[in-house]
Design a protein around this motif. Sequence first.
Motif, PDB file in Angstrom:
ATOM      1  N   LEU A 118       0.839  -1.201   0.000  1.00  0.00           N
ATOM      2  CA  LEU A 118       0.000   0.000   0.000  1.00  0.00           C
ATOM      3  C   LEU A 118       0.873   1.249   0.000  1.00  0.00           C
ATOM      4  O   LEU A 118       0.619   2.194  -0.763  1.00  0.00           O
ATOM      5  N   ASP A 119       1.920   1.259   0.813  1.00  0.00           N
ATOM      6  CA  ASP A 119       2.825   2.404   0.827  1.00  0.00           C
ATOM      7  C   ASP A 119       3.495   2.600  -0.533  1.00  0.00           C
ATOM      8  O   ASP A 119       3.645   3.732  -1.008  1.00  0.00           O
ATOM      9  N   PHE A 126       1.659   9.552  -5.398  1.00  0.00           N
ATOM     10  CA  PHE A 126       1.871  10.906  -4.893  1.00  0.00           C
ATOM     11  C   PHE A 126       3.326  11.345  -4.862  1.00  0.00           C
ATOM     12  O   PHE A 126       3.603  12.527  -4.685  1.00  0.00           O
ATOM     13  N   GLY A 127       4.251  10.407  -4.977  1.00  0.00           N
ATOM     14  CA  GLY A 127       5.670  10.738  -4.910  1.00  0.00           C
ATOM     15  C   GLY A 127       6.205  10.602  -3.494  1.00  0.00           C
ATOM     16  O   GLY A 127       5.464  10.743  -2.522  1.00  0.00           O
ATOM     17  N   LEU A 131       4.346  12.112  -0.005  1.00  0.00           N
ATOM     18  CA  LEU A 131       3.879  11.126   0.963  1.00  0.00           C
ATOM     19  C   LEU A 131       4.618  11.283   2.294  1.00  0.00           C
ATOM     20  O   LEU A 131       4.009  11.139   3.366  1.00  0.00           O
ATOM     21  N   ALA A 132       5.900  11.624   2.236  1.00  0.00           N
ATOM     22  CA  ALA A 132       6.660  11.851   3.469  1.00  0.00           C
ATOM     23  C   ALA A 132       6.079  13.026   4.258  1.00  0.00           C
ATOM     24  O   ALA A 132       5.995  12.971   5.490  1.00  0.00           O
ATOM     25  N   SER A 136       4.469  12.666   7.952  1.00  0.00           N
ATOM     26  CA  SER A 136       4.991  13.506   9.020  1.00  0.00           C
ATOM     27  C   SER A 136       3.861  14.284   9.696  1.00  0.00           C
ATOM     28  O   SER A 136       3.804  14.370  10.929  1.00  0.00           O
ATOM     29  N   GLN A 137       2.959  14.822   8.901  1.00  0.00           N
ATOM     30  CA  GLN A 137       1.835  15.575   9.474  1.00  0.00           C
ATOM     31  C   GLN A 137       0.909  14.658  10.271  1.00  0.00           C
ATOM     32  O   GLN A 137       0.440  15.042  11.353  1.00  0.00           O
ATOM     33  N   LEU A 138       0.668  13.466   9.774  1.00  0.00           N
ATOM     34  CA  LEU A 138      -0.167  12.522  10.522  1.00  0.00           C
ATOM     35  C   LEU A 138       0.501  12.145  11.842  1.00  0.00           C
ATOM     36  O   LEU A 138      -0.168  12.047  12.882  1.00  0.00           O
TER      37      LEU A 138
END
Length: 160
Positions: A118-119, A126-127, A131-132, A136-138
């Motif tokens: 999935l990742d 998304f690149g 995605l990083a 990070s925000q999550l």
Amino acid sequence: MPVPIDPLDLDTGTLALFVGNAGAAAVQKQLADAGFGDLRFSHGYLFQHLVDGEPTVSALAAELEMTQQGASKAVAELEKLGYCERAPDPIDARIRRVRLTARGHAAIAAARTARADLDRRLTERFGTEALAVVRSQLAELLAELGGTAAVARRAVRPPR
């Protein structure tokens, strides 16, 4: 007919929940395709305590903040499905410990593969950098809401 909802109109928690549910559904489908269709998302709450240890049912109940009867029922269900077993403690045979079977370890490996797939899919879409940033925000949101410690201890509890 229901009125359509724009996901951007949802509050952050609900949107994150729905994203998490969609990701979990994708993992569940891949698990089913790999021969583990009898596993439910809720089994993961028990599995997290069996990955690195062999707790007693009492310890599982305490960690999951549920009754011993409820934990015993959950263990019995996974035993019936062949994912775990109860075995005597090597020091005190009166104590029964819950441990993963070979099928349980295989299910964990399949789930890890499904999440990695999935990742990879999300990275392709998304690149890596985008995605990083999202991850990070999550993680920052999780910390802000007080959930980081439970994740670090493998002590995430089922929602109430």
